[in-house]
Design a protein around this motif. Structure first.
Motif, PDB file in Angstrom:
ATOM      1  N   ALA A  99       5.536  -6.080   3.493  1.00  0.00           N
ATOM      2  CA  ALA A  99       4.245  -5.819   2.857  1.00  0.00           C
ATOM      3  C   ALA A  99       3.931  -6.870   1.792  1.00  0.00           C
ATOM      4  N   LEU A 100       4.917  -7.209   0.967  1.00  0.00           N
ATOM      5  CA  LEU A 100       4.697  -8.221  -0.071  1.00  0.00           C
ATOM      6  C   LEU A 100       4.471  -9.596   0.535  1.00  0.00           C
ATOM      7  N   GLY A 101       5.212  -9.909   1.602  1.00  0.00           N
ATOM      8  CA  GLY A 101       5.047 -11.207   2.248  1.00  0.00           C
ATOM      9  C   GLY A 101       3.653 -11.394   2.812  1.00  0.00           C
ATOM     10  N   ALA A 102       3.170 -10.387   3.537  1.00  0.00           N
ATOM     11  CA  ALA A 102       1.825 -10.478   4.106  1.00  0.00           C
ATOM     12  C   ALA A 102       0.769 -10.492   3.009  1.00  0.00           C
ATOM     13  N   HIS A 103       0.983  -9.690   1.968  1.00  0.00           N
ATOM     14  CA  HIS A 103       0.015  -9.631   0.860  1.00  0.00           C
ATOM     15  C   HIS A 103      -0.083 -10.986   0.160  1.00  0.00           C
ATOM     16  N   ALA A 104       1.058 -11.638  -0.041  1.00  0.00           N
ATOM     17  CA  ALA A 104       1.072 -12.922  -0.746  1.00  0.00           C
ATOM     18  C   ALA A 104       0.364 -14.014   0.039  1.00  0.00           C
ATOM     19  N   VAL A 119      -5.419  -5.928  -5.600  1.00  0.00           N
ATOM     20  CA  VAL A 119      -4.166  -6.340  -6.235  1.00  0.00           C
ATOM     21  C   VAL A 119      -2.995  -5.506  -5.731  1.00  0.00           C
ATOM     22  N   TRP A 120      -3.240  -4.210  -5.551  1.00  0.00           N
ATOM     23  CA  TRP A 120      -2.162  -3.293  -5.159  1.00  0.00           C
ATOM     24  C   TRP A 120      -2.210  -2.940  -3.679  1.00  0.00           C
ATOM     25  N   GLY A 121      -2.870  -3.763  -2.894  1.00  0.00           N
ATOM     26  CA  GLY A 121      -3.013  -3.472  -1.468  1.00  0.00           C
ATOM     27  C   GLY A 121      -1.690  -3.384  -0.721  1.00  0.00           C
ATOM     28  N   PHE A 122      -0.674  -4.109  -1.198  1.00  0.00           N
ATOM     29  CA  PHE A 122       0.619  -4.087  -0.507  1.00  0.00           C
ATOM     30  C   PHE A 122       1.241  -2.694  -0.518  1.00  0.00           C
ATOM     31  N   LEU A 123       0.904  -1.885  -1.546  1.00  0.00           N
ATOM     32  CA  LEU A 123       1.455  -0.519  -1.592  1.00  0.00           C
ATOM     33  C   LEU A 123       0.951   0.304  -0.414  1.00  0.00           C
ATOM     34  N   LEU A 124      -0.319   0.123  -0.067  1.00  0.00           N
ATOM     35  CA  LEU A 124      -0.864   0.837   1.083  1.00  0.00           C
ATOM     36  C   LEU A 124      -0.247   0.324   2.379  1.00  0.00           C
ATOM     37  N   ASN A 125       0.056  -0.989   2.413  1.00  0.00           N
ATOM     38  CA  ASN A 125       0.667  -1.561   3.619  1.00  0.00           C
ATOM     39  C   ASN A 125       2.046  -0.976   3.905  1.00  0.00           C
ATOM     40  N   LEU A 126       2.716  -0.480   2.861  1.00  0.00           N
ATOM     41  CA  LEU A 126       4.022   0.153   3.086  1.00  0.00           C
ATOM     42  C   LEU A 126       3.895   1.333   4.031  1.00  0.00           C
ATOM     43  N   TYR A 127       2.729   1.951   4.041  1.00  0.00           N
ATOM     44  CA  TYR A 127       2.475   3.093   4.929  1.00  0.00           C
ATOM     45  C   TYR A 127       1.712   2.676   6.179  1.00  0.00           C
ATOM     46  N   VAL A 128       0.724   1.785   5.997  1.00  0.00           N
ATOM     47  CA  VAL A 128      -0.157   1.433   7.107  1.00  0.00           C
ATOM     48  C   VAL A 128       0.583   0.666   8.192  1.00  0.00           C
ATOM     49  N   TRP A 165      -7.900   8.689   8.635  1.00  0.00           N
ATOM     50  CA  TRP A 165      -8.397   9.357   7.431  1.00  0.00           C
ATOM     51  C   TRP A 165      -7.448   9.113   6.263  1.00  0.00           C
ATOM     52  N   THR A 166      -6.139   9.174   6.525  1.00  0.00           N
ATOM     53  CA  THR A 166      -5.175   8.908   5.450  1.00  0.00           C
ATOM     54  C   THR A 166      -5.263   7.456   4.993  1.00  0.00           C
ATOM     55  N   PHE A 167      -5.558   6.529   5.917  1.00  0.00           N
ATOM     56  CA  PHE A 167      -5.750   5.127   5.527  1.00  0.00           C
ATOM     57  C   PHE A 167      -6.927   5.011   4.555  1.00  0.00           C
ATOM     58  N   GLU A 168      -8.006   5.714   4.856  1.00  0.00           N
ATOM     59  CA  GLU A 168      -9.209   5.651   4.023  1.00  0.00           C
ATOM     60  C   GLU A 168      -8.953   6.252   2.643  1.00  0.00           C
ATOM     61  N   VAL A 169      -8.285   7.403   2.611  1.00  0.00           N
ATOM     62  CA  VAL A 169      -7.976   8.045   1.332  1.00  0.00           C
ATOM     63  C   VAL A 169      -7.050   7.158   0.506  1.00  0.00           C
ATOM     64  N   GLY A 170      -6.064   6.577   1.177  1.00  0.00           N
ATOM     65  CA  GLY A 170      -5.143   5.682   0.487  1.00  0.00           C
ATOM     66  C   GLY A 170      -5.858   4.477  -0.104  1.00  0.00           C
ATOM     67  N   SER A 171      -6.844   3.957   0.620  1.00  0.00           N
ATOM     68  CA  SER A 171      -7.617   2.823   0.116  1.00  0.00           C
ATOM     69  C   SER A 171      -8.370   3.201  -1.153  1.00  0.00           C
ATOM     70  N   ARG A 172      -8.929   4.411  -1.182  1.00  0.00           N
ATOM     71  CA  ARG A 172      -9.641   4.871  -2.376  1.00  0.00           C
ATOM     72  C   ARG A 172      -8.687   4.983  -3.568  1.00  0.00           C
ATOM     73  N   ILE A 174      -5.929   3.288  -4.035  1.00  0.00           N
ATOM     74  CA  ILE A 174      -5.547   1.932  -4.452  1.00  0.00           C
ATOM     75  C   ILE A 174      -6.648   1.309  -5.305  1.00  0.00           C
ATOM     76  N   LEU A 175      -7.911   1.478  -4.900  1.00  0.00           N
ATOM     77  CA  LEU A 175      -9.030   0.894  -5.632  1.00  0.00           C
ATOM     78  C   LEU A 175      -9.269   1.595  -6.968  1.00  0.00           C
ATOM     79  N   ALA A 176      -8.754   2.808  -7.111  1.00  0.00           N
ATOM     80  CA  ALA A 176      -8.921   3.541  -8.369  1.00  0.00           C
ATOM     81  C   ALA A 176      -7.850   3.187  -9.393  1.00  0.00           C
ATOM     82  N   MET A 177      -6.863   2.405  -9.007  1.00  0.00           N
ATOM     83  CA  MET A 177      -5.787   2.027  -9.923  1.00  0.00           C
ATOM     84  C   MET A 177      -6.284   0.991 -10.928  1.00  0.00           C
ATOM     85  N   PRO A 178      -5.635   0.887 -12.094  1.00  0.00           N
ATOM     86  CA  PRO A 178      -6.048  -0.122 -13.091  1.00  0.00           C
ATOM     87  C   PRO A 178      -5.941  -1.537 -12.531  1.00  0.00           C
ATOM     88  N   ALA A 179      -6.909  -2.390 -12.890  1.00  0.00           N
ATOM     89  CA  ALA A 179      -6.940  -3.793 -12.435  1.00  0.00           C
ATOM     90  C   ALA A 179      -6.759  -3.865 -10.923  1.00  0.00           C
TER      91      ALA A 179
END
Length: 489
Positions: A99-104, A119-128, A165-172, A174-179
């Motif tokens: 996840a970090l490799g692809a994100h970078a 910024v925190w998209g890699f966290l969602l990739n751990l599941y996606v 649906w879980t992907f969409e909720v997870g995206s929301r 992630i976008l609600a996190m600081p910075a």
């Protein structure tokens, strides 16, 4: 048969770059198995890229091509830096590395093409990433079983719907996190520096640094590349956006961002530009006129949670008190901003940028909305810009106007504004006429262009040049449109 089915799917989906890449790589894997050879990832990826570029040479410049191959390189090789780190537990390295490799590898390209990246998209990739295999398998099962009977495919289809649906909720989340979002298009030098930094772990682990001299060289290279990554050009710029039949100017100086008017084309022009410049907060928006060609973009901006407006400056003329302007005021107040209703004599300064209101008068009563336009003069680093809204020649003749380096011509170049006497007083080095292509008003009118030409005043029309960006270059103004010109002082 599997390969034929895969190519049939590619044809059904319109043969996108990502689909073609996947089909070619899978076909190469089948060929390797048929001839008894072991597949090499880098060879397969390189050959796939070559075949794709033979089929579609211009795909090299498409975001889909670059992101698709960057993601694969990140998944396969970009994880090296974290996998070789002994202090992180092995199970955690195995989980985080792809996840970090692809994100970078993908994030810089996302900034380059779309001006923002999570910024925190890699966290969602751990599941996606692991769940995507289930999505594809269940989707294929739903398709095949649905051919037999719709009820048969309903179960796998519901599973796919649940996972999406879980992907969409997870995206929301992630976008609600600081910075949560990084914005702004990087410079080419920054892109090169970022990918060079990503390459450094290969240099380090390919030839472990045993001597002190080699360690210092590695540290020096890392420091220089990091400096390029965080390089931020200094100075100021004023950009007149091409919003069609309307006005919009963005003033940037350090961390200060002001906007004067925002006509139509918010989604297509104004918002992309703000993202491109990495802007989150607008310190002040100045409305010269309550008509939609000056204010509609501000209403959309104030309703967009991606941006914050700290102050609204507008005229206190009674004739400008409209329901639409009241709506904008409420939007700004709702997000904690302030509203200032001003007239001639009001001044404000922030950083290197100062603004003085020249019209309307505090006591004057206006029968024409255009004549009540807020006329302001902005100064930055010794350069001056005069913004005249939709004021007519009648207003232009009411007072002496200060000389200004740049004039934003009133009323989009109407014949009823920007008269000879006014031009002689302002004596601009450059006049900007903001109007739409083939607009129904005939702006800019020939009479105005003749006055400018006969007086020897340089001018630019957004309908012809697109956006116009003005910066300082030595003791001159550098004007950038589709080409670069220099106006000597």
């Amino acid at each position: 048969e599997t390969a034929l089915g895969l190519w049939f799917y590619v044809w059904l989906t319109g043969a996108s770059v990502a689909a073609l890449r996947a089909a070619i790589m899978m076909s190469l894997k089948f060929v390797a198995q048929m001839v008894g050879r072991e597949e090499d990832f880098l060879t397969s990826l390189s050959l796939t890229a070559l075949l794709l570029l033979i089929i579609r040479p211009l795909a090299l410049f498409e975001a889909g091509f670059q992101l698709s191959f960057a993601a694969l390189l990140g998944l396969h090789y970009g994880k090296l830096g974290i996998m070789m780190h002994p202090k992180i537990p092995y199970w955690l390295r195995t989980l985080l590395a792809p996840a970090l490799g692809a994100h970078a590898t993908v994030s810089p390209l996302s900034l380059w093409h779309f001006y923002q990246t999570p910024v925190w998209g890699f966290l969602l990739n751990l599941y996606v990433v692991p769940a995507m295999g289930t999505v594809l398998t269940a989707g294929l099962a739903a398709t095949l079983l649905g051919v037999l009977h719709p009820a048969c495919g309903r179960g796998p289809a519901l599973l796919v719907q649940l996972l999406l649906w879980t992907f969409e909720v997870g995206s929301r989340w992630i976008l609600a996190m600081p910075a949560a979002v990084l914005r702004g298009k990087p410079l080419l030098s920054q892109m090169i520096a970022v990918y060079a930094l990503l390459f450094l772990p290969y240099w380090y682990y390919a030839r472990p640094l045993t001597s002190r001299a080699r360690t210092w060289r590695f540290s020096a290279v890392s420091f220089v590349l990091s400096a390029f990554v965080f390089l931020r050009p200094s100075g100021w710029q004023v950009t007149f956006l091409d919003v069609g039949q309307g006005d919009c100017a963005v003033i940037e100086s350090g961390d200060t961002v002001w906007m004067i008017d925002a006509g139509l084309e918010y989604q297509n022009v104004i918002k992309p530009y703000l993202l491109y410049r990495g802007i989150h907060t607008i310190d002040a928006i100045i409305v010269s006129h309550p008509d939609s060609d000056h204010m509609e973009g501000f209403q959309e901006l104030a309703a967009d949670p991606a941006f914050e407006i700290r102050a609204l400056i507008e005229t206190d003329a009674a004739i400008h008190e409209t329901a639409e302007r009241q709506k904008l005021e409420n939007q700004v107040l709702a997000q904690g901003g302030i509203v200032r209703k001003v007239h001639c004599g009001y001044q404000v300064q922030q950083g290197a940028v100062s603004l003085a209101v020249l019209s309307p008068s505090a006591k004057a009563v206006y029968e024409d909305e255009n004549d009540a336009s807020l006329v302001v003069r902005v100064e930055i680093d010794g350069f001056s810009f005069l913004f005249t809204g939709d004021a007519s020649s009648q207003v232009e003749r009411t007072r002496e106007w200060p000389a200004s380096d740049v004039l934003k011509a009133a009323h989009h170049g109407s014949r009823f504004s920007t008269d000879t006497q006014f031009l002689s007083q302002v004596n601009p080095e450059l006049t900007i006429l903001s109007c739409g292509r083939q607009n129904r008003y005939g702006h800019p009118h020939e009479e105005v262009l003749e006055r400018l030409t006969q007086g020897g005043y340089a001018y630019r029309v957004t309908a012809q040049s697109g956006a116009l960006q003005i910066r300082r270059k030595g003791y001159a103004l550098a004007v950038r449109a589709w080409y670069n010109t220099l106006i000597e002082r």
